[in-house]
Design an enzyme around this catalytic site. Structure first.
Site, short mmCIF file in Angstrom:
data_model
loop_
_atom_site.label_atom_id
_atom_site.label_comp_id
_atom_site.label_asym_id
_atom_site.label_seq_id
_atom_site.Cartn_x
_atom_site.Cartn_y
_atom_site.Cartn_z
N GLY A 51 39.15 56.01 1.57
CA GLY A 51 39.29 57.03 2.60
C GLY A 51 40.55 56.80 3.39
N CYS A 78 38.62 50.29 -1.99
CA CYS A 78 39.62 50.46 -0.93
C CYS A 78 38.97 50.46 0.46
CB CYS A 78 40.43 51.74 -1.22
SG CYS A 78 41.99 51.76 -0.35
N TYR A 79 38.96 51.58 1.16
CA TYR A 79 38.32 51.58 2.48
C TYR A 79 36.86 51.14 2.36
CZ TYR A 79 36.23 53.31 6.82
OH TYR A 79 35.55 53.39 8.00
N HIS A 164 42.32 51.32 -7.01
CA HIS A 164 41.48 52.49 -7.35
C HIS A 164 41.16 52.52 -8.84
CE1 HIS A 164 41.52 54.54 -3.45
NE2 HIS A 164 42.66 53.87 -3.29
N GLU A 166 39.20 54.45 -10.30
CA GLU A 166 38.87 55.81 -10.73
C GLU A 166 40.09 56.62 -11.18
OE1 GLU A 166 38.94 54.62 -7.72
OE2 GLU A 166 39.30 56.10 -6.17
N ASP A 221 31.67 80.56 -14.58
CA ASP A 221 30.61 80.02 -13.72
C ASP A 221 29.42 80.97 -13.58
OD1 ASP A 221 32.58 78.18 -13.47
OD2 ASP A 221 33.18 78.77 -11.45
N LYS A 363 33.73 71.67 -13.25
CA LYS A 363 34.10 72.78 -14.13
C LYS A 363 33.95 72.42 -15.63
CE LYS A 363 36.07 76.94 -14.27
NZ LYS A 363 35.75 78.04 -13.37
#
Ligand code: XMP
Length: 507
Positions: A51, A78-79, A164, A166, A221, A363
């Protein structure tokens, strides 16, 4: 399942993507989520996201520290790691300088979180860093600039990483997350088939014998949401398709055909093109166009929906990113659902409850679900198309003549994009018509006609986008065809702006 606490990182949706890629279901909650809700989720592990805040900032986000006593593994990123270390009495050093970019990890252990990690390059993006770790923790990796790049509390199964895992730049980030899921002993059974089965059951038990209405836009969608609901309750679902006259060439007819032959649902088509065009007469301001189109859509949809007896629910194709983005970053009021672009908001007088079966999906997962449900590729892989349609691609005033010109030019571009095999690769590709005439020469004649712009972008989620590096030969062919075949255009430009600072659409 894994619970992700969202401390406001721009990467938090990526964490969820990575977890689901390993067939593990996960949800993202804001930091102010109650322990009651957390326990009710029955997570097998928790990930604390990064964050933008410093834990020393006033009002910096905090989650109930009772999560560390649940006896389940926690990974702080991280945060998230700084929050964990600070909570246990370690020291976080405030820094005015950010470390940003690649770093190389020196691993102190090659088990659990770092099992089978060979490439140790990682991506850093942080200001504060850990100065000392609390009792019971040990450092498991460092880098040249970051003495505590990763740490763990072996007995409590708490892990922290300053980098990170990710993001793609951390080469073995997927493996690190996979390792954490193994530590959590997660059940790896999240598949589209299982999701479809469970959701269909859930819709059945919610709707019972009542009626559902759904606005079909022809996009991925709303179509996938409609098919899912239809599988659950059959003809208790009525879809309404409003043709606003702002669709692309032959689009209304093609959609009608796909929707009726392939989806075999109860669909009401409303031909409202004239009404929309009349309401848009002489309107040039983009936001005014959107408002007029949105309001008129609601009016027409409402009128049609009222004809359906006992309608109790409104089905919508809201996706997970919309749900997450509608929360404030630091956990303000939770899950205020954004009104769906193409439905334009729920008229209060309709008094319908919402059914949003895709609200936990991204998506690409919706596309996978669409395929799982047997929806044809032509529908599942449609590029996004905005609710206000061509109205926001004709700059300035919208007239029948301009609509016809844009439709022809756009059809040429799409035909060429498809035949060059570029359709799936591009997030969106379309033509914009400018209200500008320029001088040209055709044969021996002077021409004074409109200019159009080709817009083609690559993107993962439309939040950011890059202009597509289309081959020059391809652009030459499209330009030449448009100028030769479309009466009214004598100049074609290519838009080479990225988002940000430009946006994908021109209005
Ligand atoms: P921008 O232009 O903001 O677009 O970069 C991001 C994505 O949103 C779509 N878009 C809209 N969709 N109603 C919609 O339903 C709208 O008013 C609207 N404006 C933009 C755009 O096509 C892109 O996919």
């Amino acid at each position: 399942m894994i619970l992700i606490i969202d401390f406001g990182s721009q990467f938090n949706q990526l964490i969820a993507r990575r977890v689901r890629e390993h067939s593990v279901y996960c949800v993202i909650e804001p930091p102010n989520v109650s322990m009651e809700t957390i326990r009710a989720c029955n997570p097998e592990g928790i990930i604390l996201s990064g964050g933008p805040a410093s834990i020393y900032d006033e009002g910096s986000p905090k989650v109930d520290p009772a999560i560390f006593d649940m006896g389940i593994p926690v990974l702080g990123i991280c945060y998230g790691m700084q929050f964990m270390v600070h909570t246990f009495g370690g020291a976080v050093e405030k820094s005015l300088k950010r470390e940003y970019g690649f770093a190389s990890l020196k691993l102190h252990c090659t088990q659990d979180l770092f099992a089978d990690i060979k490439d140790t390059s990682c991506w850093m993006s942080h200001g504060d860093s850990i100065k000392s770790i609390p009792d019971g923790f040990e450092i498991i990796a460092d880098t040249a600039n970051t003495p505590v790049a990763a740490c763990r509390h072996p007995e409590k199964h708490l892990y922290g990483v300053q980098f990170h895992p990710e993001v793609e730049h951390t080469c073995e980030g997927r493996k690190i997350i996979d390792n954490f899921l193994s530590i959590c002993q997660c059940t790896r059974n999240w598949t589209m088939a299982s999701f479809a089965r469970e959701t269909i059951e859930e819709i059945r038990s919610t709707v019972k014998d009542q009626q559902v209405v759904l606005g079909l836009s022809g996009g991925v969608d709303s179509s996938v949401a409609a098919v899912l609901i239809h599988k659950a309750i059959g003809d208790q679902l009525t879809c309404i398709f409003v043709d606003n006259g702002l669709l692309r060439k032959d689009e209304a007819t093609t959609l009608k055909e796909i929707l009726t032959t392939n989806l075999q649902m109860n669909i009401r088509f409303v031909d409202a093109g004239r009404q929309f065009l009349a309401a848009l007469e002489k309107v040039t301001d983009p936001e005014a166009k959107r408002k007029i189109i949105g309001n008129l859509f609601i009016e027409i949809f409402d009128e049609e929906a009222k004809k359906i007896q006992n309608a109790a629910f409104l089905g919508q194709g809201t996706l997970y990113p919309d749900v997450i983005e509608s929360r404030s970053a630091f956990g303000g009021p939770s899950a205020v659902i954004k009104s769906h672009h193409n439905v334009g908001g729920l008229p209060e007088t309709m008094n319908l409850k919402l059914i949003e079966p895709l609200q936990y999906l991204f998506k690409d997962e919706v596309r996978a679900l669409g395929t799982e449900l047997g929806i044809p590729d032509a529908m599942v892989w449609r590029q996004p198309f905005p609710g206000p349609g061509l109205a926001i691609r004709i700059l300035g005033e919208i007239t029948e003549e301009r609509l016809a010109i844009l439709r022809d030019a756009d059809a040429i571009l799409l035909e060429e994009v498809r035949s060059a095999g570029l359709y799936k690769e591009l997030w969106q590709s379309f033509v914009v018509l400018l209200p500008i005439r320029t001088v040209g020469v055709m044969g021996d004649h002077r021409t004074y006609e409109f200019t159009c712009v080709i817009r083609a972008v690559t993107s993962k989620d439309a939040m950011t986008a890059d202009w597509a590096r289309l081959p020059h030969e391809f652009l030459a062919k499209v330009s030449s065809r448009i100028i030769n075949e479309v009466r009214g255009i004598n100049r074609v430009a290519y838009d080479i702006s990225s988002k940000p600072p430009a946006t994908i659409e021109w209005e």
